[in-house]
Design a protein around this motif. Structure first.
Motif, mmCIF file in Angstrom:
data_model
loop_
_atom_site.group_PDB
_atom_site.id
_atom_site.type_symbol
_atom_site.label_atom_id
_atom_site.label_comp_id
_atom_site.label_asym_id
_atom_site.label_seq_id
_atom_site.Cartn_x
_atom_site.Cartn_y
_atom_site.Cartn_z
ATOM 1 N N SER A 21 -56.960 44.879 -100.124
ATOM 2 C CA SER A 21 -58.176 44.776 -100.940
ATOM 3 C C SER A 21 -58.370 43.363 -101.486
ATOM 4 O O SER A 21 -59.482 42.981 -101.842
ATOM 5 N N LYS A 22 -57.316 42.570 -101.543
ATOM 6 C CA LYS A 22 -57.400 41.194 -102.047
ATOM 7 C C LYS A 22 -57.808 40.197 -100.972
ATOM 8 O O LYS A 22 -58.117 39.049 -101.276
ATOM 9 N N TRP A 23 -57.797 40.609 -99.719
ATOM 10 C CA TRP A 23 -58.181 39.710 -98.631
ATOM 11 C C TRP A 23 -59.687 39.468 -98.663
ATOM 12 O O TRP A 23 -60.458 40.360 -99.010
ATOM 13 N N PRO A 24 -60.135 38.285 -98.278
ATOM 14 C CA PRO A 24 -61.567 37.994 -98.325
ATOM 15 C C PRO A 24 -62.385 38.731 -97.257
ATOM 16 O O PRO A 24 -63.588 38.852 -97.378
ATOM 17 N N VAL A 25 -61.743 39.222 -96.231
ATOM 18 C CA VAL A 25 -62.429 39.942 -95.154
ATOM 19 C C VAL A 25 -62.163 41.437 -95.317
ATOM 20 O O VAL A 25 -61.037 41.846 -95.605
ATOM 21 N N GLN A 26 -63.189 42.248 -95.127
ATOM 22 C CA GLN A 26 -63.051 43.697 -95.264
ATOM 23 C C GLN A 26 -62.399 44.314 -94.018
ATOM 24 O O GLN A 26 -62.738 43.939 -92.898
ATOM 25 N N HIS A 27 -61.472 45.228 -94.247
ATOM 26 C CA HIS A 27 -60.806 45.946 -93.166
ATOM 27 C C HIS A 27 -60.914 47.443 -93.445
ATOM 28 O O HIS A 27 -60.916 47.867 -94.597
ATOM 29 N N ARG A 28 -60.971 48.215 -92.394
ATOM 30 C CA ARG A 28 -61.010 49.671 -92.526
ATOM 31 C C ARG A 28 -59.615 50.203 -92.220
ATOM 32 O O ARG A 28 -59.069 49.936 -91.146
ATOM 33 N N ILE A 29 -59.045 50.949 -93.160
ATOM 34 C CA ILE A 29 -57.712 51.521 -92.962
ATOM 35 C C ILE A 29 -57.854 53.013 -92.743
ATOM 36 O O ILE A 29 -58.456 53.722 -93.551
ATOM 37 N N ILE A 30 -57.305 53.469 -91.638
ATOM 38 C CA ILE A 30 -57.226 54.892 -91.330
ATOM 39 C C ILE A 30 -55.760 55.255 -91.497
ATOM 40 O O ILE A 30 -54.902 54.597 -90.916
ATOM 41 N N GLN A 31 -55.478 56.267 -92.286
ATOM 42 C CA GLN A 31 -54.073 56.588 -92.547
ATOM 43 C C GLN A 31 -53.683 57.925 -91.941
ATOM 44 O O GLN A 31 -54.428 58.892 -91.988
#
Length: 89
Positions: A21-31
């Motif tokens: 969440s702190k990274w400047p680029v958004q990532h989608r996490i599927i768990q």
């Protein structure tokens, strides 16, 4: 980036989510909580993840068993996979 995170420990999941969440680029996490659940996700209708983060020590199907199945599948074998573990062994 779509990330498949295979981990059964809630604290480790919280750590990853907080870090990403702190990274400047958004990532989608599927768990997924184990290898069986991860295979259901991978064989489902959604787009394949860009990368897999895999815990070794999980219930039902551990990381080694999951990795063996993943690498035998012609559709899934080339997915980049990073193995994570807190084991001292």
């Amino acid at each position: 980036m779509n990330i498949l995170f295979i981990e059964d420990d809630a604290i480790e999941s919280m750590k990853l989510n907080r870090t990403i969440s702190k990274w400047p680029v958004q990532h989608r996490i599927i768990q997924a909580k184990n290898g069986e659940e991860a295979l259901e996700i991978l064989n489902g209708p959604d787009k394949l993840p860009d990368i897999i983060l895999l815990d070794l020590n999980m219930p039902r199907m551990n990381g080694i068993e999951f990795l063996r199945i993943l690498k035998e599948d012609p559709k899934l074998r080339y997915l980049p996979t990073i193995i994570l573990t807190t084991s001292q062994n």
